[in-house]
Design a protein around this motif. Structure first.
Motif, PDB file in Angstrom:
ATOM      1  N   THR A  14      70.909  60.574  50.669  1.00  0.00           N
ATOM      2  CA  THR A  14      70.842  61.269  49.381  1.00  0.00           C
ATOM      3  C   THR A  14      69.657  60.728  48.592  1.00  0.00           C
ATOM      4  N   LEU A  15      69.139  61.540  47.700  1.00  0.00           N
ATOM      5  CA  LEU A  15      68.034  61.109  46.847  1.00  0.00           C
ATOM      6  C   LEU A  15      68.460  59.927  45.982  1.00  0.00           C
ATOM      7  N   LYS A  16      69.676  59.985  45.466  1.00  0.00           N
ATOM      8  CA  LYS A  16      70.193  58.906  44.618  1.00  0.00           C
ATOM      9  C   LYS A  16      70.185  57.570  45.382  1.00  0.00           C
ATOM     10  N   ALA A  34      68.397  56.881  48.036  1.00  0.00           N
ATOM     11  CA  ALA A  34      67.003  56.542  48.375  1.00  0.00           C
ATOM     12  C   ALA A  34      66.369  55.765  47.223  1.00  0.00           C
ATOM     13  N   ILE A  35      66.581  56.228  46.015  1.00  0.00           N
ATOM     14  CA  ILE A  35      66.024  55.547  44.839  1.00  0.00           C
ATOM     15  C   ILE A  35      66.663  54.166  44.669  1.00  0.00           C
ATOM     16  N   TRP A  91      65.108  55.210  56.099  1.00  0.00           N
ATOM     17  CA  TRP A  91      66.046  56.326  55.992  1.00  0.00           C
ATOM     18  C   TRP A  91      67.442  55.992  56.513  1.00  0.00           C
TER      19      TRP A  91
END
Length: 194
Positions: free
Chosen positions: A8-10, A12-13, A53
């Motif tokens: 998820t982008l969340k 990843a950040i 990833w």
């Protein structure tokens, strides 16, 4: 209910921020220890697609490494295999069952980077609960007896983490003190510098 792991982008950040926080602490410790370059280049492979990833997929809210979760679910960790093969500050980099010396003495600069890495990881993963005793307890209870590493390096770690426990990071993590401890068990030579 079984947790589903996904990218998820969340995450990843958050994982990116965890890496940066860890690297920053390692860099500061390595500067104190007299090996700033090791701190600067520390864990650069964590930003590679091979490591980043899958680490995002198995992100653990910055409380522990995603590697054990990937091992548990997939049976092995592609992240760990990639990471250990590219980073000399991991004992697994130096472990070779087919070599005459299966666990050689790790050169000084990588030993120091490993010390800084272990302390930083314990600070990042335990957060506000971290104390001077945290890494010593983790080392003695979880790693010392199972990690494939030269016995001399184990003695270095034990003494350094015991000193951190008793006297704190600032008194322990200095170039002079770490060289003294390393020499006590390993002796710095031209070969161990490289």
């Amino acid at each position: 209910m079984e947790r589903k792991y996904k990218i998820t982008l969340k995450n990843a950040i958050k994982h990116f921020n965890t890496i940066n926080k860890h690297k920053w602490i390692v860099f500061k410790l390595c500067c104190k220890a007299g090996v700033p370059w090791r701190g600067l280049v520390h864990d650069l492979s964590k930003y590679s697609k091979e490591e980043f990833w899958d680490s995002v997929k198995y992100y653990q809210e910055g409380k522990k490494s995603p590697i054990p979760i990937q091992k548990e679910i997939e049976g092995f960790s592609k992240v760990w295999l990639h990471h250990r093969a590219r980073n000399k500050h991991h004992s697994a980099y130096w472990y070779d069952l087919r070599a005459p010396i299966k666990m050689p003495i790790i050169p000084y600069k990588y030993t120091v980077e490993m010390i800084c890495d272990k302390i930083s990881a314990s600070i990042v993963y335990t957060g506000k609960e971290w104390t001077n005793d945290t890494e010593l307890q983790y080392w003695r209870n979880k790693e010392r007896d199972v990690e494939p590493i030269n016995e001399s390096i184990k003695k270095v770690f034990d003494e350094v983490f015991l000193q951190v426990s008793k006297e704190g990071i600032n008194k322990t993590i200095t170039s002079k003190n770490l060289k003294k401890i390393y020499n006590k068990y390993c002796k710095i030579t031209e070969e161990s510098r490289s």
